[in-house]
Design a protein around this motif. Sequence first.
Motif, PDB file in Angstrom:
ATOM      1  N   PRO A  31      -6.452   5.231   1.274  1.00 35.65           N
ATOM      2  CA  PRO A  31      -6.894   3.128   1.027  1.00 35.65           C
ATOM      3  C   PRO A  31      -6.437   3.317  -0.724  1.00 35.65           C
ATOM      4  N   ALA A  32      -7.808   4.085  -1.937  1.00 36.89           N
ATOM      5  CA  ALA A  32      -6.723   3.652  -2.876  1.00 36.89           C
ATOM      6  C   ALA A  32      -6.143   3.744  -3.563  1.00 36.89           C
ATOM      7  N   ALA A  33      -5.442   4.123  -2.701  1.00 37.34           N
ATOM      8  CA  ALA A  33      -3.532   4.685  -3.295  1.00 37.34           C
ATOM      9  C   ALA A  33      -3.104   3.305  -2.895  1.00 37.34           C
ATOM     10  N   LEU A  34      -3.171   3.138  -1.307  1.00 37.32           N
ATOM     11  CA  LEU A  34      -2.645   1.998  -0.898  1.00 37.32           C
ATOM     12  C   LEU A  34      -3.154   0.507  -1.913  1.00 37.32           C
ATOM     13  N   ALA A  35      -4.353   0.658  -2.060  1.00 34.17           N
ATOM     14  CA  ALA A  35      -4.520  -0.919  -3.068  1.00 34.17           C
ATOM     15  C   ALA A  35      -3.720  -1.112  -4.680  1.00 34.17           C
ATOM     16  N   ALA A  36      -3.500   0.495  -4.733  1.00 33.22           N
ATOM     17  CA  ALA A  36      -2.848   0.629  -6.314  1.00 33.22           C
ATOM     18  C   ALA A  36      -1.742   0.105  -6.494  1.00 33.22           C
ATOM     19  N   ALA A  37      -0.960   0.321  -5.053  1.00 39.11           N
ATOM     20  CA  ALA A  37       0.728  -0.050  -5.159  1.00 39.11           C
ATOM     21  C   ALA A  37       0.912  -1.496  -4.405  1.00 39.11           C
ATOM     22  N   VAL A  38      -0.119  -1.602  -3.411  1.00 32.62           N
ATOM     23  CA  VAL A  38       0.005  -2.905  -2.974  1.00 32.62           C
ATOM     24  C   VAL A  38      -0.306  -3.819  -4.819  1.00 32.62           C
ATOM     25  N   ALA A  39      -1.057  -3.560  -5.899  1.00 31.08           N
ATOM     26  CA  ALA A  39      -1.091  -4.538  -7.073  1.00 31.08           C
ATOM     27  C   ALA A  39      -0.218  -4.304  -7.730  1.00 31.08           C
ATOM     28  N   ARG A  40       0.702  -3.579  -7.551  1.00 36.48           N
ATOM     29  CA  ARG A  40       1.239  -2.414  -8.604  1.00 36.48           C
ATOM     30  C   ARG A  40       2.703  -3.293  -7.805  1.00 36.48           C
ATOM     31  N   ASP A  41       3.354  -3.673  -6.742  1.00 37.68           N
ATOM     32  CA  ASP A  41       3.891  -3.867  -6.128  1.00 37.68           C
ATOM     33  C   ASP A  41       4.317  -5.829  -6.086  1.00 37.68           C
ATOM     34  N   VAL A  42       3.078  -6.475  -6.259  1.00 43.13           N
ATOM     35  CA  VAL A  42       2.626  -8.119  -6.657  1.00 43.13           C
ATOM     36  C   VAL A  42       3.191  -8.034  -7.928  1.00 43.13           C
ATOM     37  N   GLU A  43       2.056  -7.311  -9.136  1.00 42.37           N
ATOM     38  CA  GLU A  43       2.334  -7.418 -10.147  1.00 42.37           C
ATOM     39  C   GLU A  43       4.129  -7.470 -10.271  1.00 42.37           C
ATOM     40  N   GLY A  44       4.904  -6.078  -9.728  1.00 44.04           N
ATOM     41  CA  GLY A  44       6.157  -6.198 -10.108  1.00 44.04           C
ATOM     42  C   GLY A  44       7.280  -7.495  -9.899  1.00 44.04           C
ATOM     43  N   ALA A  45       7.058  -8.272  -8.874  1.00 44.13           N
ATOM     44  CA  ALA A  45       7.148  -9.190  -7.825  1.00 44.13           C
ATOM     45  C   ALA A  45       6.367 -10.502  -8.988  1.00 44.13           C
ATOM     46  N   LEU A  46       5.871 -10.963  -9.155  1.00 45.93           N
ATOM     47  CA  LEU A  46       4.796 -11.868 -10.026  1.00 45.93           C
ATOM     48  C   LEU A  46       6.273 -12.072 -11.400  1.00 45.93           C
ATOM     49  N   ALA A  47       5.831 -10.674 -11.613  1.00 49.88           N
ATOM     50  CA  ALA A  47       6.591 -10.494 -13.293  1.00 49.88           C
ATOM     51  C   ALA A  47       7.953 -10.893 -13.207  1.00 49.88           C
TER      52      ALA A  47
ATOM     53  N   ASP B 179      10.489  -1.830  -0.373  1.00 52.63           N
ATOM     54  CA  ASP B 179       9.888  -0.845  -1.729  1.00 52.63           C
ATOM     55  C   ASP B 179      10.801   0.041  -2.101  1.00 52.63           C
ATOM     56  N   PRO B 180      10.831   0.451  -3.594  1.00 52.12           N
ATOM     57  CA  PRO B 180      10.996   1.372  -4.499  1.00 52.12           C
ATOM     58  C   PRO B 180      10.846   2.669  -3.625  1.00 52.12           C
ATOM     59  N   ASP B 181      10.234   3.190  -3.465  1.00 50.50           N
ATOM     60  CA  ASP B 181       9.120   4.209  -3.040  1.00 50.50           C
ATOM     61  C   ASP B 181       9.106   4.716  -1.835  1.00 50.50           C
ATOM     62  N   THR B 182       9.789   3.829  -0.453  1.00 47.53           N
ATOM     63  CA  THR B 182       9.656   4.442   1.141  1.00 47.53           C
ATOM     64  C   THR B 182       8.825   5.780   1.711  1.00 47.53           C
ATOM     65  N   SER B 183       9.432   6.563   0.829  1.00 41.37           N
ATOM     66  CA  SER B 183       9.167   7.945   0.465  1.00 41.37           C
ATOM     67  C   SER B 183       7.518   8.593   0.412  1.00 41.37           C
ATOM     68  N   ALA B 184       6.726   7.361   0.013  1.00 49.12           N
ATOM     69  CA  ALA B 184       5.286   7.594  -0.404  1.00 49.12           C
ATOM     70  C   ALA B 184       4.472   6.117   0.569  1.00 49.12           C
ATOM     71  N   LEU B 185       5.330   5.775   1.281  1.00 51.62           N
ATOM     72  CA  LEU B 185       4.192   4.701   1.608  1.00 51.62           C
ATOM     73  C   LEU B 185       3.459   5.619   3.118  1.00 51.62           C
ATOM     74  N   ASP B 186       4.072   6.885   4.014  1.00 48.60           N
ATOM     75  CA  ASP B 186       3.042   7.492   4.570  1.00 48.60           C
ATOM     76  C   ASP B 186       1.755   7.932   3.671  1.00 48.60           C
ATOM     77  N   ALA B 187       1.687   8.173   2.537  1.00 46.41           N
ATOM     78  CA  ALA B 187       0.245   8.664   2.348  1.00 46.41           C
ATOM     79  C   ALA B 187      -0.112   7.697   0.944  1.00 46.41           C
ATOM     80  N   GLU B 188       0.481   7.533   1.336  1.00 45.17           N
ATOM     81  CA  GLU B 188      -0.918   5.767   0.800  1.00 45.17           C
ATOM     82  C   GLU B 188      -1.664   5.403   1.846  1.00 45.17           C
ATOM     83  N   ALA B 189      -0.636   5.001   2.918  1.00 44.01           N
ATOM     84  CA  ALA B 189      -1.751   4.192   4.039  1.00 44.01           C
ATOM     85  C   ALA B 189      -2.974   5.439   4.499  1.00 44.01           C
ATOM     86  N   ASP B 190      -3.240   6.449   3.900  1.00 47.52           N
ATOM     87  CA  ASP B 190      -3.613   7.437   4.203  1.00 47.52           C
ATOM     88  C   ASP B 190      -4.300   7.232   3.610  1.00 47.52           C
TER      89      ASP B 190
END
Length: 377
Positions: free
Chosen positions: A183-199, A170-181
């Motif tokens: 859920p909206a930020a988590l969903a956005a981050a997961v979508a962003r990571d998927v989009e980056g990999a697909l692109a 993950d490009p920003d592991t420092s944000a993981l704890d905040a995202e995990a608690d």
Amino acid sequence: MVSGGAVRPHPRLSLRAVPGHILGALERADRGVVVLAVDGLSARAAAETWTSAETVVLNSTFPSTSATAWMTAVTGAAVPGHLVVGAVYRSPAENALVNVITGETIVDVSDGDVLSATPGPGPGDTLRGLPTVFEAAAPRARALVIGRELDTLTGPWVTALLRGAERVPDPDTSALDAEADDPAALAAAVARDVEGALAAHREDRPLLLWIYVNLDLHLHRHGYDDRALGALRVLERHALDWAGRGWTVLAHSDHGHVRCVRDTALEDAWARVDIPELCVLPAGGAGRVRWLYPREERRDEAAGRLRDALGEHAVVVDAAELPSLGLMDLTPAVRERIGGVVAIAASPRFPLPVPGLAYEHGALTEDETAVPLATWG
């Protein structure tokens, strides 16, 4: 297979079927397959939020805990195959207690009276590395894993879990704890990571993209609240978008959660049995399934004292009874790892190894063990 409020594992309807399902989807897919590996999601919550998916309900493992369930989901093997009997259990070679996820080892240094904890990858005999779905996909597809929180782990479990995959940190592991608690930020981050990999994927061969979605941390604290359900609906909207662009999207979980109520009297009662005089190692297990490592000559005494201490809040059995209950085959390798006296939660007041969690898992209720396998596209 539901009986008395408990779901019993079944090889055709369990997490053991997941690798075959992924590989079958990969064979039929247009561009490839995206797998959302959502930690902590019950079948009930998925049914409420993933209304556009084709969903089947699978049974989790026993114990219904992440270490065991994810290993089964990527290898297709039951516990006697991969030997991950839970999150914390005995390493036979060193007679030490190992947290298979973190790699922390608790070593008995003076006949049970003094214990020391050391970080690290854990003893090599802790589990059995088996071929994974990523290795099985490799002949015809690029197997790519976005591990997110998994990339922060050092124990032997994560190495075996992601064996054969190309791992993208993950490009920003420092944000993981905040995202995990959040859920909206988590969903956005997961979508962003998927989009980056697909692109970034070159379409010279199909892609199997597996991404870890750590909803579990939020669920332990808050359960399936509106924020968690809202994030799941957002993930479905993204799944529909990816499916509309030619990707097959799958999602599944490892276990669900149930409400817990802290009872300090029961915690104290557990502690009075989990003592060096009775046990050669501290208790193992995780969540709502825990076990003692009793001294052999005091095994029956330990079981009786724990049964009396927990009362109606747990079913306490000798480990030898697990096969007859349909829960776990006790091969010699499993016997070396699991404790001899096993306590299975039968009440929200079961004493947890991590006190104070609002929601937990590990035992046999349907909300802990019934998990979704969803498909879009």
